[in-house]
Design a protein around this motif. Structure first.
Motif, PDB file in Angstrom:
ATOM      1  N   VAL A  67      54.089   6.027  81.246  1.00 12.50           N
ATOM      2  CA  VAL A  67      55.062   6.864  81.915  1.00 12.50           C
ATOM      3  C   VAL A  67      56.396   6.584  81.569  1.00 12.50           C
ATOM      4  CG1 VAL A  67      53.408   7.606  83.627  1.00 12.50           C
ATOM      5  CG2 VAL A  67      54.972   5.544  83.891  1.00 12.50           C
ATOM      6  N   ALA A  68      57.322   7.454  81.714  1.00 13.54           N
ATOM      7  CA  ALA A  68      58.831   7.368  81.510  1.00 13.54           C
ATOM      8  C   ALA A  68      59.246   7.831  82.924  1.00 13.54           C
ATOM      9  CB  ALA A  68      59.368   8.011  80.369  1.00 13.54           C
ATOM     10  N   ILE A  75      58.796  10.010  87.835  1.00 13.26           N
ATOM     11  CA  ILE A  75      58.013  10.208  86.363  1.00 13.26           C
ATOM     12  C   ILE A  75      58.754  11.523  85.676  1.00 13.26           C
ATOM     13  CG2 ILE A  75      55.944  10.780  85.170  1.00 13.26           C
ATOM     14  CD1 ILE A  75      54.581   9.173  87.438  1.00 13.26           C
ATOM     15  N   LEU A  76      59.510  11.253  84.635  1.00 10.81           N
ATOM     16  CA  LEU A  76      60.132  12.298  83.937  1.00 10.81           C
ATOM     17  C   LEU A  76      59.106  12.436  82.497  1.00 10.81           C
ATOM     18  CD1 LEU A  76      63.584  10.711  83.533  1.00 10.81           C
ATOM     19  CD2 LEU A  76      62.722  12.291  85.367  1.00 10.81           C
ATOM     20  N   LEU A  99      54.078  14.682  77.331  1.00 11.26           N
ATOM     21  CA  LEU A  99      54.665  15.640  78.062  1.00 11.26           C
ATOM     22  C   LEU A  99      56.134  15.188  78.484  1.00 11.26           C
ATOM     23  CD1 LEU A  99      51.750  16.449  80.314  1.00 11.26           C
ATOM     24  CD2 LEU A  99      52.654  17.911  78.284  1.00 11.26           C
ATOM     25  N   VAL A 100      57.216  15.916  78.640  1.00  9.03           N
ATOM     26  CA  VAL A 100      58.615  15.498  79.315  1.00  9.03           C
ATOM     27  C   VAL A 100      59.064  16.831  80.091  1.00  9.03           C
ATOM     28  CG1 VAL A 100      60.828  14.851  78.910  1.00  9.03           C
ATOM     29  CG2 VAL A 100      59.036  14.042  77.504  1.00  9.03           C
ATOM     30  N   GLY A 108      66.112  11.674  74.752  1.00  7.29           N
ATOM     31  CA  GLY A 108      65.405  10.550  74.146  1.00  7.29           C
ATOM     32  C   GLY A 108      63.964  10.136  74.582  1.00  7.29           C
ATOM     33  N   ILE A 109      63.696  10.750  75.809  1.00  3.05           N
ATOM     34  CA  ILE A 109      62.652  10.199  76.442  1.00  3.05           C
ATOM     35  C   ILE A 109      61.250  10.255  75.672  1.00  3.05           C
ATOM     36  CG2 ILE A 109      61.092  10.481  78.400  1.00  3.05           C
ATOM     37  CD1 ILE A 109      63.829  11.583  79.962  1.00  3.05           C
ATOM     38  N   ALA A 110      61.178  11.369  74.796  1.00  3.65           N
ATOM     39  CA  ALA A 110      60.009  11.616  74.203  1.00  3.65           C
ATOM     40  C   ALA A 110      59.768  10.536  73.022  1.00  3.65           C
ATOM     41  CB  ALA A 110      59.902  12.741  73.439  1.00  3.65           C
TER      42      ALA A 110
END
Length: 175
Positions: A67-68, A75-76, A99-100, A108-110
């Motif tokens: 998870v991010a 959770i993003l 998934l984002v 930049g999360i993915a």
């Protein structure tokens, strides 16, 4: 701009406590048009049931869940690494459900989730990763930038959430 995002692996017990938040991310992505196995409308109960199944897989060591989160623990984004493979493929894993949240995209999360998957895969002794994604979508470009190799495209492989056919591109990555 979203700051202070951390990416981490969560175990089965913690994942159970995240089911509602993960369901929120899934519903948001499907409502935004992501072809990730679900159709519109996606009832929250169906999303929750999906994540219960994922947490069961994590508990059986069949799946790794990342998870991010932002600094408040929201959770993003998330990604899974399916490690349960046939006996003749112990070196391989499938990457699934990257998934984002729409509100957290282009930060930049993915990219960070995919880098973390590579790291966890190495820790787990996986040397070949495979995934598939909608042809022509943003994720396809993300994977190419992350060093994934395109295998090919299958036309009309799946449906978009609105029922339209979409082609799917298959990728692999050697670690």
């Amino acid at each position: 701009m979203i700051k202070d995002v951390s990416v981490r692996r969560i175990g089965a017990n913690e994942a159970v406590g995240c089911i509602e938040a993960l369901a929120e991310v899934l519903v948001d992505c499907v409502e935004g048009g992501a072809s990730v196995s679900f159709m519109l409308p996606l009832p929250r109960e169906k999303a929750v049931a999906f994540w219960r199944g994922v947490t069961d897989s994590v508990a059986r060591n069949e799946c790794v869940l990342l998870v991010a989160e932002d600094r408040d623990g929201r959770i993003l984004g998330t990604v899974q690494m399916i490690v349960a493979q046939p006996d003749n493929q112990p070196h391989r894993a499938d990457i699934a459900k990257m998934l984002v949240r729409r509100s957290a995209r282009r930060c930049g999360i993915a990219q960070r989730l995919m880098a973390a998957v590579d790291e966890v895969a190495r820790e787990e002794g996986k040397t070949v990763l495979v995934l598939d994604t909608v042809t022509g979508g943003d994720a396809e470009r993300l994977y190419e930038r992350a060093g994934w190799q395109r295998v090919g495209v299958v036309p009309k492989y799946a449906l978009m959430p609105d029922g339209e056919f979409c082609a799917t591109t298959f990728f692999y990555k050697h670690l």
